[in-house]
Design an enzyme around this catalytic site. Structure first.
Site, PDB file in Angstrom:
ATOM      1  CB  SER A  33      38.881  14.229  32.835  1.00 22.54           C
ATOM      2  OG  SER A  33      38.149  15.087  33.658  1.00 22.54           O
ATOM      3  CG  HIS A  38      36.736  10.270  36.330  1.00 18.04           C
ATOM      4  ND1 HIS A  38      36.420   9.850  35.057  1.00 18.04           N
ATOM      5  CD2 HIS A  38      36.579  11.611  36.306  1.00 18.04           C
ATOM      6  CE1 HIS A  38      36.088  10.890  34.319  1.00 18.04           C
ATOM      7  NE2 HIS A  38      36.177  11.972  35.056  1.00 18.04           N
ATOM      8  CD  GLU A  64      35.974   6.065  34.052  1.00 16.45           C
ATOM      9  OE1 GLU A  64      36.058   7.316  34.015  1.00 16.45           O
ATOM     10  OE2 GLU A  64      35.882   5.383  33.013  1.00 16.45           O
ATOM     11  CG  ASN A  89      36.013  11.943  30.141  1.00 16.57           C
ATOM     12  OD1 ASN A  89      34.884  12.359  29.873  1.00 16.57           O
ATOM     13  ND2 ASN A  89      36.639  12.259  31.271  1.00 16.57           N
TER      14      ASN A  89
HETATM   15  N1  CAA Z   1      23.799  19.186  44.914  1.00 21.34           N
HETATM   16  C1  CAA Z   1      22.754  18.427  45.302  1.00 21.34           C
HETATM   17  N2  CAA Z   1      21.632  18.312  44.554  1.00 21.34           N
HETATM   18  C2  CAA Z   1      21.534  19.016  43.417  1.00 21.34           C
HETATM   19  C3  CAA Z   1      22.580  19.845  42.954  1.00 21.34           C
HETATM   20  C4  CAA Z   1      23.766  19.887  43.743  1.00 21.34           C
HETATM   21  N3  CAA Z   1      24.846  20.600  43.382  1.00 21.34           N
HETATM   22  N4  CAA Z   1      22.197  20.399  41.768  1.00 21.34           N
HETATM   23  C5  CAA Z   1      20.949  19.946  41.507  1.00 21.34           C
HETATM   24  N5  CAA Z   1      20.551  19.112  42.506  1.00 21.34           N
HETATM   25  C6  CAA Z   1      19.305  18.361  42.585  1.00 21.34           C
HETATM   26  C7  CAA Z   1      18.123  19.272  42.489  1.00 21.34           C
HETATM   27  O1  CAA Z   1      17.807  19.792  43.777  1.00 21.34           O
HETATM   28  C8  CAA Z   1      17.048  18.331  41.965  1.00 21.34           C
HETATM   29  O2  CAA Z   1      16.553  17.533  43.031  1.00 21.34           O
HETATM   30  P1  CAA Z   1      15.013  17.010  43.099  1.00 21.34           P
HETATM   31  O3  CAA Z   1      14.874  16.103  41.907  1.00 21.34           O
HETATM   32  O4  CAA Z   1      14.913  16.313  44.399  1.00 21.34           O
HETATM   33  O5  CAA Z   1      14.188  18.247  42.970  1.00 21.34           O
HETATM   34  C9  CAA Z   1      17.825  17.392  41.031  1.00 21.34           C
HETATM   35  O6  CAA Z   1      19.190  17.495  41.452  1.00 21.34           O
HETATM   36  C10 CAA Z   1      17.700  17.781  39.571  1.00 21.34           C
HETATM   37  O7  CAA Z   1      18.047  19.150  39.491  1.00 21.34           O
HETATM   38  P2  CAA Z   1      17.487  20.144  38.371  1.00 21.34           P
HETATM   39  O8  CAA Z   1      16.020  19.950  38.143  1.00 21.34           O
HETATM   40  O9  CAA Z   1      17.999  21.520  38.670  1.00 21.34           O
HETATM   41  O10 CAA Z   1      18.304  19.705  37.159  1.00 21.34           O
HETATM   42  P3  CAA Z   1      17.961  18.899  35.862  1.00 21.34           P
HETATM   43  O11 CAA Z   1      16.845  17.936  36.010  1.00 21.34           O
HETATM   44  O12 CAA Z   1      17.929  19.913  34.789  1.00 21.34           O
HETATM   45  O13 CAA Z   1      19.294  18.036  35.753  1.00 21.34           O
HETATM   46  C11 CAA Z   1      21.574  17.607  35.454  1.00 21.34           C
HETATM   47  C12 CAA Z   1      20.540  18.658  35.856  1.00 21.34           C
HETATM   48  C13 CAA Z   1      21.598  16.492  36.485  1.00 21.34           C
HETATM   49  C14 CAA Z   1      22.907  18.319  35.450  1.00 21.34           C
HETATM   50  C15 CAA Z   1      21.185  17.027  34.048  1.00 21.34           C
HETATM   51  O14 CAA Z   1      21.040  18.055  33.115  1.00 21.34           O
HETATM   52  C16 CAA Z   1      22.218  16.057  33.535  1.00 21.34           C
HETATM   53  O15 CAA Z   1      22.255  14.897  33.917  1.00 21.34           O
HETATM   54  N6  CAA Z   1      23.113  16.539  32.617  1.00 21.34           N
HETATM   55  C17 CAA Z   1      24.194  15.723  32.114  1.00 21.34           C
HETATM   56  C18 CAA Z   1      25.290  15.687  33.130  1.00 21.34           C
HETATM   57  C19 CAA Z   1      26.450  14.826  32.690  1.00 21.34           C
HETATM   58  O16 CAA Z   1      26.448  14.149  31.671  1.00 21.34           O
HETATM   59  N7  CAA Z   1      27.509  14.860  33.512  1.00 21.34           N
HETATM   60  C20 CAA Z   1      28.721  14.142  33.236  1.00 21.34           C
HETATM   61  C21 CAA Z   1      29.673  15.005  32.458  1.00 21.34           C
HETATM   62  S1  CAA Z   1      31.157  14.139  32.030  1.00 21.34           S
HETATM   63  C22 CAA Z   1      32.061  14.199  33.446  1.00 21.34           C
HETATM   64  O17 CAA Z   1      31.673  14.697  34.466  1.00 21.34           O
HETATM   65  C23 CAA Z   1      33.405  13.563  33.386  1.00 21.34           C
HETATM   66  C24 CAA Z   1      34.551  14.369  32.957  1.00 21.34           C
HETATM   67  O18 CAA Z   1      35.660  13.985  33.318  1.00 21.34           O
HETATM   68  C25 CAA Z   1      34.424  15.562  32.094  1.00 21.34           C
HETATM   69  P1  NAD Z   2      37.701  24.097  37.899  1.00 24.31           P
HETATM   70  O1  NAD Z   2      38.437  24.985  36.947  1.00 24.31           O
HETATM   71  O2  NAD Z   2      36.260  24.347  38.158  1.00 24.31           O
HETATM   72  O3  NAD Z   2      38.447  24.084  39.327  1.00 24.31           O
HETATM   73  C1  NAD Z   2      39.805  23.826  39.488  1.00 24.31           C
HETATM   74  C2  NAD Z   2      40.249  24.507  40.785  1.00 24.31           C
HETATM   75  O4  NAD Z   2      41.591  24.083  41.084  1.00 24.31           O
HETATM   76  C3  NAD Z   2      40.275  26.040  40.693  1.00 24.31           C
HETATM   77  O5  NAD Z   2      39.511  26.572  41.745  1.00 24.31           O
HETATM   78  C4  NAD Z   2      41.766  26.392  40.835  1.00 24.31           C
HETATM   79  O6  NAD Z   2      41.975  27.606  41.544  1.00 24.31           O
HETATM   80  C5  NAD Z   2      42.302  25.200  41.603  1.00 24.31           C
HETATM   81  N1  NAD Z   2      43.734  24.933  41.404  1.00 24.31           N
HETATM   82  C6  NAD Z   2      44.413  24.888  40.230  1.00 24.31           C
HETATM   83  N2  NAD Z   2      45.697  24.548  40.462  1.00 24.31           N
HETATM   84  C7  NAD Z   2      45.825  24.371  41.810  1.00 24.31           C
HETATM   85  C8  NAD Z   2      46.897  23.979  42.666  1.00 24.31           C
HETATM   86  N3  NAD Z   2      48.116  23.712  42.173  1.00 24.31           N
HETATM   87  N4  NAD Z   2      46.657  23.874  43.999  1.00 24.31           N
HETATM   88  C9  NAD Z   2      45.429  24.149  44.503  1.00 24.31           C
HETATM   89  N5  NAD Z   2      44.377  24.516  43.732  1.00 24.31           N
HETATM   90  C10 NAD Z   2      44.569  24.615  42.409  1.00 24.31           C
HETATM   91  O7  NAD Z   2      37.932  22.617  37.361  1.00 24.31           O
HETATM   92  P2  NAD Z   2      36.993  21.322  37.545  1.00 24.31           P
HETATM   93  O8  NAD Z   2      36.030  21.296  36.420  1.00 24.31           O
HETATM   94  O9  NAD Z   2      36.548  21.265  38.950  1.00 24.31           O
HETATM   95  O10 NAD Z   2      38.056  20.167  37.249  1.00 24.31           O
HETATM   96  C11 NAD Z   2      39.006  19.774  38.232  1.00 24.31           C
HETATM   97  C12 NAD Z   2      39.539  18.389  37.897  1.00 24.31           C
HETATM   98  O11 NAD Z   2      38.426  17.474  37.834  1.00 24.31           O
HETATM   99  C13 NAD Z   2      40.251  18.280  36.548  1.00 24.31           C
HETATM  100  O12 NAD Z   2      41.275  17.325  36.652  1.00 24.31           O
HETATM  101  C14 NAD Z   2      39.135  17.794  35.625  1.00 24.31           C
HETATM  102  O13 NAD Z   2      39.630  17.121  34.489  1.00 24.31           O
HETATM  103  C15 NAD Z   2      38.404  16.842  36.556  1.00 24.31           C
HETATM  104  N6  NAD Z   2      37.002  16.587  36.206  1.00 24.31           N
HETATM  105  C16 NAD Z   2      36.225  17.585  35.717  1.00 24.31           C
HETATM  106  C17 NAD Z   2      34.884  17.303  35.400  1.00 24.31           C
HETATM  107  C18 NAD Z   2      33.983  18.375  34.866  1.00 24.31           C
HETATM  108  O14 NAD Z   2      32.895  18.052  34.353  1.00 24.31           O
HETATM  109  N7  NAD Z   2      34.336  19.656  34.939  1.00 24.31           N
HETATM  110  C19 NAD Z   2      34.359  16.030  35.629  1.00 24.31           C
HETATM  111  C20 NAD Z   2      35.193  15.024  36.177  1.00 24.31           C
HETATM  112  C21 NAD Z   2      36.521  15.315  36.450  1.00 24.31           C
END
Ligand code: CAA
Ligand code: NAD
Length: 287
Positions: free
Chosen positions: A123, A144, A156, A194
C-alpha cells in the site's frame, strides 16, 4: 519473459483479505494459481471465501457454473516458497512491513525462474527498496489492488527506479486482462491513492479523538455529505487499522511532515488488537 497473454501460472503470497481476492481474479482470468500463506488457517479461510464469492457470482448469472468450478479448481494451496519456482508472475500480499517483505523478495529471487516477474501489492512501501533486495530489479514492480479486489476497478502500478519498460507493459496488459483500469504512479510513499486517502482517514480519527462528533456522525457526514460509499472510520475498519497505521507511518517517515503523524487513538486501537472488521472489532464491533 512471458507476455501478458502468456502468463499461465501466478503465485500469490499472503491469503488474507487482499491475497484471496487477487487469487480469485487470476483464477477467473484462466491462470493456474499457487496460493501460499505462512498460516494454514488463512489458506482454508481464503479457499472458502473465494469459493463462496465465485458461486455467488454464478448464482447471479455473472459467470457460468462450469466457469465458476473451473476457476475454483485452478487454485492450489501450497506450503513453501519453493512451490512457486515455475510461476510466470508472483504477487506478494503479505503484512505491510518492509523488512518482512524484503526477506521474502530475497527468497523469491533465489527460487523463481530468471524470467519471473515479482510484484508487490504494498500500500505504501518503496518498490525501489524492495527491488534492491533482489538481483533482478528490472523485474520488480508495484501492482496495487484495492479492497475488495474482485469488485474495485483500479490497479495502481508503481515502477521502481529500475523497472523495465517491458515489465511495465506486461503488468499493465495483465491488469487489463483482469478487467481493471490502470493508473501509474512514481515511487513515492503511499503512491497516489493512499497519499490522498490516508490523511483523510487519519483526520477522521483526530475528529473522533478530540470530540468533534460521534463516530456515527463523522461517517454519516462523509457518506451523505460527499457521496462516499463508506464513512472514513468504517472504511478504516474495512481496510484494517494495522494497514492504515503502517501506511501512515511510511508517509510520516518518508515525507517528513507532521501532518501524516498517526492519531494516538488509531495507534491505541492497533496496540489493543482492535484491527477492524477482520478481527471483529475496530472503531465498530462486528457481530
Ligand atoms: N467477490 C465478487 N463479488 C463480490 C464480492 C467479492 N468478494 N463482494 C461483493 N461482491 C459483489 C456482490 O455480489 C454485489 O454484486 P451485484 O451488484 O451483482 O449484486 C456487489 O459486489 C456489491 O456488493 P454488496 O451489495 O454486498 O456491497 P455494497 O454495495 O455494500 O458495496 C463495497 C460494498 C463495494 C465494499 C462498497 O461499500 C465500497 O465501495 N466501499 C469502499 C471500498 C473502498 O474504498 N475500497 C478501497 C480501500 S483503499 C485500498 O484498498 C488501498 C489500500 O492500500 C488500503
Ligand atoms: P491480511 O492481514 O488480511 O493478510 C496478510 C496475510 O499474509 C495473512 O494471512 C498472513 O498470515 C500472511 N503472511 C504474513 N507474513 C507472511 C509471510 N512472510 N509469508 C507468507 N504469508 C505471510 O492483510 P491484507 O489486508 O490482505 O494486506 C496484505 C497486503 O496488501 C499489505 O501489504 C497491505 O498493505 C496491502 N493492501 C491492503 C489493502 C486493504 O484494504 N487491506 C488494500 C491494498 C493493499
Amino acid at each position: 519473459m512471458a507476455t501478458a497473454s502468456e502468463i499461465a501460472a501466478v503465485g500469490v503470497i499472503g491469503a488474507g483479505q487482499m491475497g484471496s481476492g487477487i487469487a480469485q481474479l487470476a483464477a477467473a482470468a484462466g491462470c493456474a494459481v499457487l496460493l501460499l500463506d505462512a498460516d494454514p488457517a488463512a489458506l482454508s479461510r481464503a479457499v472458502a471465501s473465494i469459493s463462496s464469492s465465485l458461486r455467488r457470482l454464478a448464482a447471479k448469472g455473472h459467470l457460468s457454473q462450469a466457469a465458476c468450478e473451473d476457476s475454483i479448481g485452478r487454485i492450489r494451496c501450497v506450503s513453501a516458497v519453493q512451490d512457486l519456482r515455475d510461476a510466470d508472475l508472483v504477487i506478494e500480499a503479505i503484512v505491510e512491513n518492509e523488512d518482512v517483505k524484503k526477506r521474502l523478495f530475497v527468497e523469491l529471487d533465489k527460487i523463481t525462474k530468471p524470467s519471473t516477474i515479482l510484484a508487490s501489492n504494498t500500500s505504501s512501501i518503496s518498490i525501489t527498496r524492495l527491488a534492491s533486495a533482489t538481483k533482478r530489479p528490472a523485474q520488480v514492480i508495484g501492482m496495487h489492488f484495492f479492497n475488495p479486489p474482485p469488485i474495485m476497478k483500479l490497479i495502481e502500478i508503481i515502477r521502481g527506479a529500475d523497472t523495465s519498460d517491458e515489465v511495465f507493459a506486461t503488468v499493465k496488459s495483465f491488469s487489463e486482462r483482469l478487467g481493471k483500469t490502470v493508473i501509474c504512479s512514481h515511487d513515492y510513499p503511499g503512491f497516489i491513492v493512499n497519499r490522498v486517502l490516508m490523511p483523510m482517514i487519519n483526520e477522521a480519527f483526530w475528529a473522533l479523538y478530540t470530540g468533534v462528533a460521534t463516530k456515527e456522525d463523522i461517517d454519516t457526514g462523509m457518506k451523505l455529505g460527499t457521496n462516499h460509499p463508506m464513512g472514513p472510520l468504517q472504511l478504516a475498519d474495512f481496510i484494517g487499522l494495522d494497514v492504515c497505521l503502517s501506511v501512515l507511518r511510511v508517509l510520516h517517515n518518508g515525507l517528513g511532515d507532521n501532518k501524516y503523524s498517526p492519531c494516538p487513538l488509531l495507534v491505541q486501537y492497533v496496540d489493543a488488537g482492535r484491527l477492524g472488521k477482520k478481527r471483529g472489532l475496530g472503531v465498530y464491533s462486528y457481530g
